[in-house]
Write a protein that holds these residues in place. Structure first.
Motif, PDB file in Angstrom:
ATOM      1  N   TYR A 493      52.790  25.633  31.292  1.00 60.20           N
ATOM      2  CA  TYR A 493      52.222  25.581  30.986  1.00 60.20           C
ATOM      3  C   TYR A 493      51.002  25.921  29.761  1.00 60.20           C
ATOM      4  O   TYR A 493      49.944  25.029  29.339  1.00 60.20           O
ATOM      5  CB  TYR A 493      51.345  25.512  32.763  1.00 60.20           C
ATOM      6  N   GLY A 494      51.746  26.883  29.138  1.00 64.38           N
ATOM      7  CA  GLY A 494      50.742  26.785  27.718  1.00 64.38           C
ATOM      8  C   GLY A 494      50.658  27.718  27.443  1.00 64.38           C
ATOM      9  O   GLY A 494      51.004  29.514  28.783  1.00 64.38           O
ATOM     10  N   THR A 495      50.272  28.483  26.833  1.00 67.46           N
ATOM     11  CA  THR A 495      49.988  29.920  26.291  1.00 67.46           C
ATOM     12  C   THR A 495      48.156  29.962  26.811  1.00 67.46           C
ATOM     13  O   THR A 495      47.648  29.273  25.971  1.00 67.46           O
ATOM     14  CB  THR A 495      50.201  30.577  25.028  1.00 67.46           C
ATOM     15  N   ILE A 496      47.552  31.557  26.950  1.00 67.38           N
ATOM     16  CA  ILE A 496      46.388  31.129  27.246  1.00 67.38           C
ATOM     17  C   ILE A 496      46.339  33.227  27.280  1.00 67.38           C
ATOM     18  O   ILE A 496      46.516  33.378  27.186  1.00 67.38           O
ATOM     19  CB  ILE A 496      45.719  31.781  28.334  1.00 67.38           C
ATOM     20  N   TYR A 497      44.909  33.785  25.652  1.00 70.10           N
ATOM     21  CA  TYR A 497      44.691  34.783  25.245  1.00 70.10           C
ATOM     22  C   TYR A 497      44.456  35.827  26.958  1.00 70.10           C
ATOM     23  O   TYR A 497      43.123  35.321  27.649  1.00 70.10           O
ATOM     24  CB  TYR A 497      44.691  35.017  24.259  1.00 70.10           C
ATOM     25  N   THR A 498      44.400  37.498  27.015  1.00 68.59           N
ATOM     26  CA  THR A 498      43.449  37.622  28.506  1.00 68.59           C
ATOM     27  C   THR A 498      43.378  39.147  28.031  1.00 68.59           C
ATOM     28  O   THR A 498      43.999  39.799  26.647  1.00 68.59           O
ATOM     29  CB  THR A 498      44.084  37.469  29.403  1.00 68.59           C
ATOM     30  N   THR A 499      43.557  40.669  28.501  1.00 66.36           N
ATOM     31  CA  THR A 499      42.680  41.449  27.794  1.00 66.36           C
ATOM     32  C   THR A 499      44.433  42.379  28.136  1.00 66.36           C
ATOM     33  O   THR A 499      45.116  41.497  28.871  1.00 66.36           O
ATOM     34  CB  THR A 499      42.210  42.753  28.992  1.00 66.36           C
ATOM     35  N   ARG A 500      44.605  42.637  27.279  1.00 63.61           N
ATOM     36  CA  ARG A 500      46.110  44.203  27.925  1.00 63.61           C
ATOM     37  C   ARG A 500      46.597  44.123  29.574  1.00 63.61           C
ATOM     38  O   ARG A 500      47.083  44.254  30.683  1.00 63.61           O
ATOM     39  CB  ARG A 500      45.789  45.247  27.246  1.00 63.61           C
ATOM     40  N   GLU A 501      45.639  44.852  29.922  1.00 62.66           N
ATOM     41  CA  GLU A 501      45.576  45.140  31.526  1.00 62.66           C
ATOM     42  C   GLU A 501      45.796  43.910  32.329  1.00 62.66           C
ATOM     43  O   GLU A 501      46.819  43.434  33.326  1.00 62.66           O
ATOM     44  CB  GLU A 501      44.510  45.525  32.006  1.00 62.66           C
ATOM     45  N   ASN A 502      45.094  42.918  32.410  1.00 58.20           N
ATOM     46  CA  ASN A 502      45.295  41.034  33.047  1.00 58.20           C
ATOM     47  C   ASN A 502      46.614  41.139  32.393  1.00 58.20           C
ATOM     48  O   ASN A 502      47.669  40.646  33.488  1.00 58.20           O
ATOM     49  CB  ASN A 502      44.153  40.292  32.682  1.00 58.20           C
ATOM     50  N   ALA A 503      47.014  40.841  31.650  1.00 56.52           N
ATOM     51  CA  ALA A 503      48.149  41.158  30.876  1.00 56.52           C
ATOM     52  C   ALA A 503      49.747  41.072  31.743  1.00 56.52           C
ATOM     53  O   ALA A 503      50.372  40.725  32.522  1.00 56.52           O
ATOM     54  CB  ALA A 503      48.595  40.386  29.458  1.00 56.52           C
ATOM     55  N   ALA A 504      49.021  42.793  31.424  1.00 55.80           N
ATOM     56  CA  ALA A 504      50.029  43.379  31.965  1.00 55.80           C
ATOM     57  C   ALA A 504      50.517  43.162  33.602  1.00 55.80           C
ATOM     58  O   ALA A 504      51.515  43.178  34.103  1.00 55.80           O
ATOM     59  CB  ALA A 504      49.785  45.085  31.974  1.00 55.80           C
ATOM     60  N   ILE A 505      49.423  42.454  34.550  1.00 58.47           N
ATOM     61  CA  ILE A 505      49.159  42.510  35.591  1.00 58.47           C
ATOM     62  C   ILE A 505      49.625  41.137  35.997  1.00 58.47           C
ATOM     63  O   ILE A 505      50.357  41.001  37.070  1.00 58.47           O
ATOM     64  CB  ILE A 505      47.752  42.970  36.181  1.00 58.47           C
ATOM     65  N   PHE A 506      49.308  39.948  35.380  1.00 58.92           N
ATOM     66  CA  PHE A 506      49.115  38.759  35.359  1.00 58.92           C
ATOM     67  C   PHE A 506      51.327  38.427  35.224  1.00 58.92           C
ATOM     68  O   PHE A 506      51.607  37.461  35.967  1.00 58.92           O
ATOM     69  CB  PHE A 506      48.381  37.854  34.759  1.00 58.92           C
ATOM     70  N   ARG A 507      51.580  38.637  34.351  1.00 57.55           N
ATOM     71  CA  ARG A 507      53.015  38.451  34.318  1.00 57.55           C
ATOM     72  C   ARG A 507      53.684  38.547  35.423  1.00 57.55           C
ATOM     73  O   ARG A 507      54.349  37.606  36.191  1.00 57.55           O
ATOM     74  CB  ARG A 507      53.669  39.403  33.003  1.00 57.55           C
ATOM     75  N   PRO A 508      53.957  39.796  36.048  1.00 56.63           N
ATOM     76  CA  PRO A 508      54.836  40.071  36.925  1.00 56.63           C
ATOM     77  C   PRO A 508      55.184  39.725  38.058  1.00 56.63           C
ATOM     78  O   PRO A 508      54.797  39.087  39.282  1.00 56.63           O
ATOM     79  CB  PRO A 508      54.881  41.770  37.457  1.00 56.63           C
TER      80      PRO A 508
END
Length: 580
Positions: A493-508
């Motif tokens: 649904y598009g791209t959004i920026y976040t913290t490195r920690e959130n990105a590492a958890i949200f992707r999986p």
């Protein structure tokens, strides 16, 4: 210097030297106000475009309320009903507008981004044109700039992807209400009272406290008009002009009342309703944390900070006047003023932790000078000052600013001792900041009144430039890579920026939920990581898509658990959220 003579015409009233209010009391001779207005609007547009590019896709927070503003419109676009099918704590206008955009353009973050950017630009221009009725173009541009510099914050508290589009829409509608109301008070052409009432009705549909502030100020205006004319007929005619605004609200809210009880909406959804479970459980702390605190020491402290701020500006204007009064120092003085502003901007950008114990003048310490935390009290002073002038003279130009400051107080009461350029306050402080700039400009004009008009304007412009650079120094988001959200989260649904920690958890986690959805499994996310539902295309099992403390009343817990049992939950994902 020759003083202007007072006459009975509005354009010459209240003049002392070159000090005047340009727009209701007329522009200075030889001053091209229209050109200056276009220059100011061009400046604001350039700032808007620059901030949009600089912060692109780095708005909002994938873990908290912002994702509710993605999920709710997406569910509404699929046919779900607000309140009954989806818990929601605010009015229906925001989510249904976003749902309409989703239906037209598709469910995508870009739709929300463009919607938020339109709200931001519209609010900035409305604020400029509202301020322009009381300030010179440079001052009005400063007010709108102060709004823009906050609107692109890298958190859930921004206007592009905010914690609640209801707040962003309500803030925009509140400005529209105030703009048309001031036009009505100043007897400008057009159906201004009708448009003002319509904006007030829509604001009440968006977020309750903004709508309540609008209708309170509208009632004050009607009573003031009656006091002026002493005519029930005139009052009745004005009330009739306001009825369409009430009708809009009643039709919008009544559509839901036909389908569910009022108590269900107010107590099972609107968490800020007095007596609701949320207010009983955490309401007192929740309200106090946002700035509605009657602590004498804190009130005196915020007043003192604001007086100190104005005193420093008075001294700066006095020094500038002293330098400019000597012709050979004129260019040097203006150069020093600009250099000082640049130095403030540069030093203010230095990270505080690099200079701990060595540098007092950093972003946090410098903020009080450009955005004083006690601006609410300035709005109080303006309200009392202009109200007294109005009742003494009957001049409606005074009442226009009375109405503006009344709205600043009514909408900003919840951030009374915490008028800061971040958090919830950014939705309530734009008009309060207007009153601050108004008082600041009047103080500077008073100090510079002995200078020739052209010279005085240049010095005033230089000082307002320093204020602008100070706002940049203290409020502009820190550049990448030190920016709060450095990691891109790419989704369907598009791209959004976040913290490195959130990105590492949200992707999986998103990948896991998409896999379970394909297998027909049901996943429950607790307490409120709603972004996982939205980005995976999965629907929350019940209308209670978040279980933050104070949300689910105890008497509904059994029904909630029964619903989960009936559906059959295969996985539960917990997040480590902390709450006050």
């Amino acid at each position: 210097m020759e003083q202007s003579q007072s006459t009975s015409s509005p354009s010459s009233r209240l003049r002392t030297g070159w000090i005047f209010l340009p727009s209701p009391f007329g522009p200075a001779q030889g001053f091209d106000a229209r050109t200056a207005d276009w220059q100011a609007r061009t400046f604001l547009l350039a700032v808007f475009i620059g901030l949009t590019i600089f912060t692109w896709e780095q708005w909002g927070d994938v873990r908290v309320d912002c994702v509710r503003e993605m999920y709710i419109p997406a569910m509404l676009a699929q046919g779900k009903m607000l309140y009954r099918g989806l818990w929601f704590p605010y009015g229906p206008l925001g989510p249904y507008l976003e749902a309409l955009f989703f239906r037209i353009f598709g469910v995508h973050l870009l739709v929300l981004y463009i919607s938020g950017l339109a709200i931001t630009l519209g609010s900035a221009l409305l604020l400029f044109h509202l301020s322009r009725r009381f300030l010179l173009p440079a001052g009005a541009a400063l007010v709108a700039f102060g709004y823009l510099i906050q609107a692109f914050n890298a958190s859930e508290f921004n206007y592009v992807l905010p914690y609640a589009y209801s707040a962003a829409y309500a803030s925009l509608l509140g400005l529209a209400f105030l703009y048309f109301l001031v036009r009505h008070i100043r007897s400008e052409t057009g159906p201004n009272l009708l448009l003002s009432a319509l904006a007030a009705g829509l604001a009440l549909l968006a977020k309750q406290e903004f709508g309540a502030a609008c209708w309170l100020v509208l009632a004050i205006t009607l009573l003031a008009d009656y006091w002026t004319h002493r005519s029930y007929r005139s009052l009745g005619r004005q009330v009739l002009w306001c009825i369409p605004g009430l009708v809009v609200f009643l039709l919008g809210f009544g559509w839901f009342l036909r389908r569910m009880p009022l108590r269900f909406i107010l107590f099972d959804n609107f968490q800020s309703t007095p007596g609701s479970f949320f207010m009983r459980m955490v309401g007192a702390k929740w309200v106090a944390d946002r700035g509605l605190r009657f602590v004498p020491s804190e009130i005196l402290s915020t007043m003192g900070i604001t007086l100190l701020c104005l005193g420093i500006w008075l001294c700066a204007a006095w020094l500038a006047r002293s330098g400019v009064s000597r012709r050979w120092l004129s260019a040097l003085s203006m150069f020093v003023v600009l250099v000082v502003g640049i130095v403030i901007a540069v030093i203010g950008r230095i990270r505080h932790d690099h200079w701990e114990g060595y540098l007092f003048w950093n972003r946090n310490n410098a903020e009080f000078l450009f955005f004083p935390i006690g601006m609410f009290w300035i709005a109080c002073v303006v309200f009392l000052w202009k109200a007294v002038q109005y009742f003494r003279t009957g001049n409606r130009e005074y009442f226009a600013l009375t109405a503006v400051s009344a709205y600043a107080l009514a909408s900003g009461i919840r951030i009374m001792v915490q008028v800061v350029p971040r958090n919830y306050a950014i939705f309530y402080n734009p008009v309060i900041f207007l009153t601050f700039v108004f008082i600041l400009v009047r103080i500077l004009q008073w100090v510079l009144r002995s200078l020739p008009e052209v010279t005085g304007r240049r010095v005033l412009f230089g000082l307002l430039t320093v204020e602008t650079m100070g706002l940049i120094a203290t409020l502009l988001p820190v550049p990448i890579p030190d920016y709060a959200f450095p990691s891109a989260l790419h989704t369907d649904y598009g791209t959004i920026y976040t913290t490195r920690e959130n990105a590492a958890i949200f992707r999986p986690a998103i990948a896991f939920m998409k896999e379970q959805k394909a297998l027909g499994k049901h996943v429950l996310v607790l307490p409120e990581e709603l972004g996982l539902y939205f980005f995976s295309g999965m629907e929350a099992p019940t209308r209670w898509y978040q279980l933050s403390p104070g949300i689910l009343p105890p008497e509904q817990e059994d029904g909630y658990l029964a619903r989960l049992s009936a559906i059959g939950i295969d996985y539960v994902l917990f997040s480590n959220r902390s709450y006050f």
